[in-house]
Design a protein around this motif. Structure first.
Motif: not given
Length: 294
Positions: A170-175
């Motif tokens: 999801g959006l919280s895991d990596a840039v």
């Protein structure tokens, strides 16, 4: 990823959606004390995924239902093969049937499609003129965030059953810096390299940074900025091969955009480390499975 808690949360919601006030057909046709056995039978060949989910649907409906699989997730099966038996109160089994099949058919469809892509990527890596990936032993097939809302863990787990790998969950895991992010940073006067450096200063030292590029001339800036992965978005085969040569192992190389089964071998032969395939979850065909009353 696919925890027991998550399985039961989704299963309970799915059962409540399908029979919010009970199953009136079963209540009207089958005595509550009637027992029997049904078999999960494949109508198509494929790769199984979701056996624990299949079992959880029935045992959530009634804990005394006995589910006995004859196959493990990730294994191939043939048409007409029996994959599991389910025994217990027939009324409860039939009430849970559609939810169990819906989830297992879709997960098995994803696993089967993934296995086909993995096979073709491996074939591409072994072609006589293939360039070998720098980052991994062979090109990885990975999924995307183009998943069914609230079923992401189920679908990404199914990808691994087919031999694929997971992209960020999801959006919280990596840039992941895409064109709109880069445009917003450019409006503040930051070029591509400076944009990546700016982001690096804002995140933890363990955070992976991926940058999407759609032209070869963006690659030097992505490298100067220290991107961990460079995604070549909708590149031609010739440009993909040039991109791999330019990057030369200094970052992981991901190819993305319109990845179909008939072209994935040629893309893998360019030497990319990763091929991301949105179709694995957004365009998959469910495998035809059925419950047969013995």
């Amino acid at each position: 990823m696919l925890t027991e808690h998550l399985i039961h949360t989704v299963v309970e919601a799915a059962l409540a959606e399908d029979a919010p006030y009970g199953d009136i057909t079963c209540a009207a046709t089958i005595p509550a004390d009637e027992t029997g056995e049904v078999s999960l039978v494949a109508r198509d060949p494929g790769v199984i995924s979701g056996i624990d989910v299949f079992k959880a649907v029935f045992t959530t409906q009634n804990p005394i239902i006995d589910v006995n699989p004859s196959i493990h997730d990730g294994q191939r099966f043939s048409a007409r093969q029996t994959l599991a038996t389910v025994g217990g109160p027939i009324r409860d089994i039939l009430t849970a049937e559609r939810v169990a099949l819906n989830l297992t058919q879709r997960m098995s469809g994803i696993a089967t499609m993934t296995a086909d892509f993995v096979r073709e990527a491996a074939r591409g890596n072994s072609l006589p003129d293939a360039t070998h990936p720098r980052g991994f032993e062979r090109t990885r097939i990975v999924d995307t965030r183009k998943t069914t809302p609230l079923l992401r863990a189920f679908e990404k787990y199914a990808v691994t059953c087919g031999g694929g790998h997971n992209h960020r969950f999801g959006l919280s895991d990596a840039v992941m810096l895409k064109d709109n992010h880069l445009a917003a940073l450019a409006a503040r006067g930051l070029d591509l390299a400076d944009a990546i450096r700016h982001v690096r200063e804002q995140v933890g030292h363990t955070t992976h940074i991926e940058v999407e590029v759609d032209r070869l001339d963006q690659i030097p800036g992505a490298l100067d900025g220290g991107a961990d992965t460079i995604m070549l978005d909708n590149f031609t085969l010739d440009d993909t091969r040039q991109g791999v040569e330019l990057i030369d192992g200094r970052a992981l190389v991901e190819a993305s955009g319109n990845m179909t089964l008939d072209r994935v071998a040629a893309v893998a032969a360019t030497g990319v480390d990763i091929i991301s395939v949105g179709a694995l979850t957004h365009s998959v065909r469910s495998i035809d499975l059925g419950l047969d009353y013995d």
